[in-house]
Scaffold this motif. Structure first.
Motif, mmCIF file in Angstrom:
data_model
loop_
_atom_site.group_PDB
_atom_site.id
_atom_site.type_symbol
_atom_site.label_atom_id
_atom_site.label_comp_id
_atom_site.label_asym_id
_atom_site.label_seq_id
_atom_site.Cartn_x
_atom_site.Cartn_y
_atom_site.Cartn_z
ATOM 1 N N ALA A 166 0.835 -1.197 0.000
ATOM 2 C CA ALA A 166 0.000 0.000 0.000
ATOM 3 C C ALA A 166 0.873 1.251 0.000
ATOM 4 C CB ALA A 166 -0.910 -0.001 1.216
ATOM 5 N N THR A 319 -0.088 9.108 -6.180
ATOM 6 C CA THR A 319 0.792 8.080 -5.621
ATOM 7 C C THR A 319 1.962 7.834 -6.566
ATOM 8 O OG1 THR A 319 -0.111 6.092 -6.661
ATOM 9 C CG2 THR A 319 -1.318 6.990 -4.786
ATOM 10 N N VAL A 324 -3.681 3.022 -3.030
ATOM 11 C CA VAL A 324 -4.089 3.631 -1.763
ATOM 12 C C VAL A 324 -5.173 2.764 -1.142
ATOM 13 C CG1 VAL A 324 -5.244 5.610 -0.712
ATOM 14 C CG2 VAL A 324 -3.496 5.970 -2.454
ATOM 15 N N SER A 328 -2.873 2.100 4.088
ATOM 16 C CA SER A 328 -1.939 3.196 3.844
ATOM 17 C C SER A 328 -1.718 4.035 5.098
ATOM 18 C CB SER A 328 -2.460 4.090 2.709
ATOM 19 O OG SER A 328 -2.505 3.390 1.482
#
Length: 390
Positions: A166, A319, A324, A328
């Motif tokens: 993540a 990201t 995500v 996270s």
């Protein structure tokens, strides 16, 4: 005496007069042993004719109350176990196979089915383990053939070994997310900003966050004290966790605002994080009972996942390619700690990892440090020479 039969079979026997038959002792009782039998030196092998304890129906049956409790526990289970069994049962229905208890052949074949979908090795192993432990006692399938096949799968599919990590939501990402959630000054934003701040500081798994009750929290002026009955690593081990506040995180303010809003509606016990309806009120237990038959007043862990993604997108954040998710928040807190000098022991304690676990250091800290390393910085910049004039 030998007698030749039509098939030339030779039978040896002895003729005796009537009344001269000698009684033969009955064979001893059948041995009662299996692969779990353990005998101490001097003990004899137990047999079926050994005198033993006689059980009655009262020793074998449980009460209606106990039966109901067992059924509720089996139906509740963990979200991951329900998901794994749900997928397995659907596949068995399509294939015309019995799902519970399943045979070793069905279990092995389903393992091959998961491999055909090119899933990660860790995902396949986890799902198959959940399925196997969901079977009734004494009726678990043999997993040796599946594990043998998984070993071959691992060798032939190198990409299946990669973990899907993540994206860590560190403070530079978290703060704008909370500000965006609070921008409209609505109750659902108060809930979400509190949930984001708490998830980051608590370093909790999403299921731990949504399973907390108001009775588990004590909100002081400078910290939030959490009484955690158990977690994934500490089964049956109660912990008291002190979440000290920070000026940038404002955990106490955000938690007090949300808990105070619950109190205004008469909610002072039960789940901390709850469903908020469109009109801003908290959904009643009666309403939730119609739509959330399994979780009741408690939010699903998936809800945290959805809200984290929503506010990350609303805040206009990007990201590095990693996905995500609710995890996270845990990854972000661990990354911030590791990148700012926290020791291995401090990381383990903050995230409640098992003592000596390599996960926080290898999954969150090392990757972040590796991206900042560039040995080519030692090489001086090359300045191209000016072209010589002819």
């Amino acid at each position: 005496m030998s007698v030749d039969t039509a098939d030339e079979e030779i039978v040896d026997a002895e003729l005796v007069e009537d009344g001269e038959l000698v009684p033969v002792d009955e064979p001893g009782g059948r041995p009662l042993v299996d692969q779990h039998t353990v005998l101490l030196p001097g003990e004899h092998i137990p047999t079926s004719d050994d005198p033993g304890t006689t059980y009655t129906e009262r020793d074998l049956y449980v009460s209606e109350e106990t039966a109901q409790a067992i059924q509720e526990a089996e139906e509740e289970g963990s979200p991951q176990r329900r998901t794994a069994m749900g997928l397995f049962e659907a596949w068995c229905a399509e294939q015309g196979r019995v799902a519970k208890p399943c045979t070793t052949a069905t279990y092995t074949e389903y393992g091959r089915h998961l491999m055909s979908r090119k899933l990660k090795v860790t995902t396949i192993r986890h799902y198959m383990s959940l399925i196997r432990t969901s079977m009734p006692p004494g009726k678990k399938p043999d997993n040796s053939l599946f594990l043998l096949r998984l070993t071959q799968y691992r060798k032939k599919n190198k990409r299946a070994l990669r973990r899907k990590e993540a994206f860590p939501i560190t403070l530079p990402y978290l703060l704008p997310m909370m500000e965006k959630a609070e921008a409209d000054d609505r109750p659902i934003g108060w809930r979400d900003s509190a949930m984001l701040a708490f998830g980051y500081r608590f370093l909790g798994r999403s299921v731990e966050d949504v399973d907390l009750d108001l009775e588990d929290l004590t909100i002081l002026d400078d910290m939030v004290v959490v009484c955690l009955a158990e977690d994934k690593t500490h089964k049956g081990e109660e912990q008291t966790i002190y979440l000290h506040d920070r000026e940038d995180l404002r955990l106490v303010f955000r938690m007090r605002r949300w808990v105070g809003y619950l109190a205004e509606q008469g909610i002072i016990t039960g789940p901390v994080f709850r469903e908020v309806k469109r009109n801003g009120t908290v959904a009643s237990s009666e309403t939730r009972a119609k739509t959330a038959t399994k979780r009741g007043d408690y939010l699903r862990p998936q809800t945290v996942n959805e809200r984290v993604k929503l506010w990350f997108h609303k805040a206009g954040l990007k990201t590095d390619g990693r996905p995500v998710s609710s995890h996270s928040l845990r990854a972000g807190g661990a990354t911030d700690l590791g990148m700012n000098g926290a020791t291995d022991e401090e990381l383990e304690e903050a995230g409640r990892w098992k003592k000596g676990s390599r996960i926080p250091r290898e999954r969150y800290v090392r990757p972040a440090k590796d991206t900042s390393k560039d040995p080519f910085k030692k090489v001086p910049m090359h300045e191209p020479q000016a072209k010589t004039q002819r």
